[in-house]
Motif scaffolding. Structure first.
Motif, PDB file in Angstrom:
ATOM      1  N   GLY A  70       0.786  -1.219   0.000  1.00 51.37           N
ATOM      2  CA  GLY A  70       0.000   0.000   0.000  1.00 51.37           C
ATOM      3  C   GLY A  70       0.822   1.275   0.000  1.00 51.37           C
ATOM      4  O   GLY A  70       2.022   1.283  -0.294  1.00 51.37           O
ATOM      5  N   CYS A  71       0.158   2.360   0.359  1.00 54.62           N
ATOM      6  CA  CYS A  71       0.767   3.683   0.351  1.00 54.62           C
ATOM      7  C   CYS A  71       1.186   4.067   1.766  1.00 54.62           C
ATOM      8  O   CYS A  71       0.420   3.868   2.724  1.00 54.62           O
ATOM      9  N   TYR A  72       2.375   4.636   1.881  1.00 60.83           N
ATOM     10  CA  TYR A  72       2.890   5.066   3.183  1.00 60.83           C
ATOM     11  C   TYR A  72       3.164   6.571   3.180  1.00 60.83           C
ATOM     12  O   TYR A  72       3.490   7.160   2.139  1.00 60.83           O
ATOM     13  N   ASN A  73       3.032   7.150   4.354  1.00 60.29           N
ATOM     14  CA  ASN A  73       3.314   8.556   4.566  1.00 60.29           C
ATOM     15  C   ASN A  73       4.789   8.685   4.948  1.00 60.29           C
ATOM     16  O   ASN A  73       5.197   8.254   6.028  1.00 60.29           O
ATOM     17  N   LYS A  74       5.585   9.294   4.073  1.00 59.93           N
ATOM     18  CA  LYS A  74       7.028   9.392   4.314  1.00 59.93           C
ATOM     19  C   LYS A  74       7.358  10.215   5.556  1.00 59.93           C
ATOM     20  O   LYS A  74       8.405  10.003   6.172  1.00 59.93           O
ATOM     21  N   SER A  75       6.469  11.129   5.921  1.00 62.48           N
ATOM     22  CA  SER A  75       6.781  12.001   7.059  1.00 62.48           C
ATOM     23  C   SER A  75       6.486  11.341   8.406  1.00 62.48           C
ATOM     24  O   SER A  75       7.012  11.762   9.432  1.00 62.48           O
ATOM     25  N   THR A  76       5.634  10.300   8.408  1.00 66.81           N
ATOM     26  CA  THR A  76       5.280   9.638   9.678  1.00 66.81           C
ATOM     27  C   THR A  76       5.655   8.161   9.704  1.00 66.81           C
ATOM     28  O   THR A  76       5.722   7.558  10.778  1.00 66.81           O
ATOM     29  N   GLY A  77       5.870   7.571   8.521  1.00 64.55           N
ATOM     30  CA  GLY A  77       6.162   6.141   8.439  1.00 64.55           C
ATOM     31  C   GLY A  77       4.929   5.259   8.523  1.00 64.55           C
ATOM     32  O   GLY A  77       5.019   4.032   8.452  1.00 64.55           O
ATOM     33  N   ARG A  78       3.750   5.869   8.653  1.00 57.43           N
ATOM     34  CA  ARG A  78       2.522   5.082   8.787  1.00 57.43           C
ATOM     35  C   ARG A  78       1.911   4.777   7.410  1.00 57.43           C
ATOM     36  O   ARG A  78       2.052   5.555   6.461  1.00 57.43           O
ATOM     37  N   ARG A  79       1.175   3.656   7.358  1.00 60.26           N
ATOM     38  CA  ARG A  79       0.434   3.326   6.143  1.00 60.26           C
ATOM     39  C   ARG A  79      -0.820   4.196   6.062  1.00 60.26           C
ATOM     40  O   ARG A  79      -1.504   4.400   7.062  1.00 60.26           O
ATOM     41  N   ILE A  80      -1.093   4.719   4.869  1.00 64.33           N
ATOM     42  CA  ILE A  80      -2.336   5.454   4.627  1.00 64.33           C
ATOM     43  C   ILE A  80      -3.352   4.428   4.160  1.00 64.33           C
ATOM     44  O   ILE A  80      -3.322   3.955   3.032  1.00 64.33           O
ATOM     45  N   ALA A  81      -4.247   4.055   5.060  1.00 58.72           N
ATOM     46  CA  ALA A  81      -5.090   2.879   4.850  1.00 58.72           C
ATOM     47  C   ALA A  81      -6.410   3.175   4.154  1.00 58.72           C
ATOM     48  O   ALA A  81      -7.071   2.246   3.681  1.00 58.72           O
ATOM     49  N   ALA A  82      -6.824   4.442   4.088  1.00 57.33           N
ATOM     50  CA  ALA A  82      -8.093   4.779   3.441  1.00 57.33           C
ATOM     51  C   ALA A  82      -8.162   6.280   3.194  1.00 57.33           C
ATOM     52  O   ALA A  82      -7.425   7.069   3.787  1.00 57.33           O
ATOM     53  N   CYS A  83      -9.080   6.634   2.314  1.00 60.58           N
ATOM     54  CA  CYS A  83      -9.420   8.033   2.069  1.00 60.58           C
ATOM     55  C   CYS A  83     -10.933   8.147   2.235  1.00 60.58           C
ATOM     56  O   CYS A  83     -11.687   7.383   1.623  1.00 60.58           O
ATOM     57  N   MET A  84     -11.386   9.094   3.069  1.00 64.10           N
ATOM     58  CA  MET A  84     -12.817   9.193   3.366  1.00 64.10           C
ATOM     59  C   MET A  84     -13.319  10.632   3.185  1.00 64.10           C
ATOM     60  O   MET A  84     -13.302  11.444   4.108  1.00 64.10           O
ATOM     61  N   PRO A  85     -13.790  10.964   1.972  1.00 72.21           N
ATOM     62  CA  PRO A  85     -14.433  12.259   1.774  1.00 72.21           C
ATOM     63  C   PRO A  85     -15.845  12.252   2.342  1.00 72.21           C
ATOM     64  O   PRO A  85     -16.486  11.211   2.449  1.00 72.21           O
ATOM     65  N   MET A  86     -16.331  13.436   2.712  1.00 68.67           N
ATOM     66  CA  MET A  86     -17.701  13.583   3.208  1.00 68.67           C
ATOM     67  C   MET A  86     -18.484  14.492   2.262  1.00 68.67           C
ATOM     68  O   MET A  86     -17.998  15.560   1.881  1.00 68.67           O
ATOM     69  N   HIS A  87     -19.684  14.044   1.869  1.00 66.71           N
ATOM     70  CA  HIS A  87     -20.530  14.818   0.958  1.00 66.71           C
ATOM     71  C   HIS A  87     -21.277  15.882   1.772  1.00 66.71           C
ATOM     72  O   HIS A  87     -22.388  15.661   2.250  1.00 66.71           O
ATOM     73  N   THR A  88     -20.658  17.030   1.919  1.00 64.12           N
ATOM     74  CA  THR A  88     -21.118  18.073   2.828  1.00 64.12           C
ATOM     75  C   THR A  88     -22.515  18.569   2.488  1.00 64.12           C
ATOM     76  O   THR A  88     -22.766  19.048   1.378  1.00 64.12           O
ATOM     77  N   PHE A  89     -23.418  18.449   3.446  1.00 62.91           N
ATOM     78  CA  PHE A  89     -24.815  18.892   3.322  1.00 62.91           C
ATOM     79  C   PHE A  89     -25.542  18.234   2.148  1.00 62.91           C
ATOM     80  O   PHE A  89     -26.574  18.731   1.696  1.00 62.91           O
TER      81      PHE A  89
END
Length: 380
Positions: free
Chosen positions: A145-164
């Motif tokens: 998967g994708c990792y965040n180079k600045s924290t070393g953590r895996r970016i496990a999901a992306c969650m947008p919110m459909h505002t209103f």
């Protein structure tokens, strides 16, 4: 501002009331009492009952999804949705700071960490451009998967919110997420009845969560739904939210850490009656949105409208003031006169429990935070 007093008069005339006018109140004009009585008569008032199954089937038919799972509220639907796509402890989830607290809390309940990125001005939802820019700077693709180079953590999901109820730019978001091998989870809590290029929100990402809180377009008093086109994920969602109990006539054996997130049959009965009225609610709200559009046209106040190739449910309608000072005057004058209005949420990173989270410049989010106000939006 003279236009504020004009708006108060307009709202009172539309709702034909000189009493307090709430932001969004439920309407019970169908089979609500009948179905609730049937539930009580059956004695199946808890999580086992025919209305739970009926509610799940109705949600599948309305959204066009392959599977829907009834749960106790919208927050729990998002919490489980994130777990279903593999979010684990100390991993990260990209989302927006301009959102209701449930979005961030659902991430934290999985012991994961939010990354707050900017929104688009036209949708007020997570910006694909902001996600792309962040990942180009900090993302690193590895085998798992994708990792965040600045924290070393895996970016496990992306969650947008459909505002209103205004859909985000989903095609662009899907392209970015696929490029970086990040599953997309839609926070569709506010968007029942909203469509993106002919597809219902919540059916475009891998899995999504809806809310049926008392102030939503359709309410079950308290309730939510997990929606997905992946049958196996749907089966797993049902299993996890019913305490992960292995089927047996009388033995209690649980082989995973599940949740008691079952929607009671009483709530499902209310939800079914409400869903039967959904088209009418949406039609009423669209009429009000058209009236607001006409009213605010030359007022110097911008009424927020759906963007091309989307159909918004106009759950909570909103206006955009010119600055924070005007916003405060608008809020005070309307509420003092018994017409409820409210500002958009505080950005999540301004809250103490999320102040430490990584974020970008938040230029658009901060701009909207100072200007957006919700106005009365109920169906008639």
């Amino acid at each position: 501002m003279e236009s504020i007093q004009d708006m108060i008069s307009f709202v009172r005339e539309h709702f034909n009331s000189d009493k307090f006018i709430p932001l969004h109140e439920p309407r019970f004009r169908g089979n609500e009492k009948k179905y609730l009585a049937e539930t009580i008569d059956s004695t199946f008032v808890s999580s086992v009952g025919t209305f739970v199954d009926q509610f799940e089937n109705m949600m599948q038919n309305i959204t066009g999804a392959e599977k829907s799972v009834a749960v106790v509220n919208g927050t729990s639907s998002l919490q489980v949705a994130l777990r279903l796509v593999g979010v684990k402890k100390d991993e990260e989830v990209i989302t927006q700071a301009l959102t209701f607290i449930a979005t961030a809390n659902a991430i934290a309940y999985n012991n994961a960490v939010p990354i707050f990125l900017d929104v688009d001005l036209d949708t007020m939802g997570l910006s694909p451009k902001a996600v792309k820019a962040f990942l180009e700077e900090y993302g690193e693709l590895r085998e798992n998967g994708c990792y965040n180079k600045s924290t070393g953590r895996r970016i496990a999901a992306c969650m947008p919110m459909h505002t209103f109820g205004f859909p985000v730019h989903l095609d662009e978001m899907i392209r970015v997420c696929n490029q970086w091998k990040i599953p997309l989870v839609e926070d569709a809590a506010e968007s029942l009845g909203s469509f993106y290029k002919g597809k219902h929100t919540g059916t475009i990402g891998l899995v999504s969560g809806f809310s049926f809180n008392g102030n939503k377009v359709v309410t079950s008093g308290g309730g939510g739904a997990i929606v997905t086109n992946d049958i196996q994920l749907g089966i797993q969602a049902k299993y996890l939210t019913t305490t992960a109990k292995k089927p047996h006539p009388y033995e209690f054996f649980h082989d995973d850490m599940g949740y008691n997130f079952r929607m009671p049959n009483l709530n499902a009965a209310l939800a079914c009656a409400q869903l039967e009225s959904l088209e009418g609610f949406l039609a009423d709200k669209r009429i009000l949105a058209e009236k607001y559009t006409s009213f605010f046209k030359d007022s110097g106040i911008k009424f927020r409208q759906e963007i091309p190739y989307t159909k918004a449910n106009y759950w909570l309608m909103c206006v955009e003031l010119n600055n924070k000072t005007e916003r405060e005057e608008f809020l005070k004058n309307t509420n003092d006169c018994g017409v409820m209005t409210r500002p958009i949420w505080n950005l999540m990173y301004r809250l103490p429990m999320y102040a430490h989270c990584q974020r970008d410049a938040q230029k658009n989010a901060a701009y909207l935070e100072e200007r957006i106000v919700n106005i009365p939006s109920s169906a008639r």
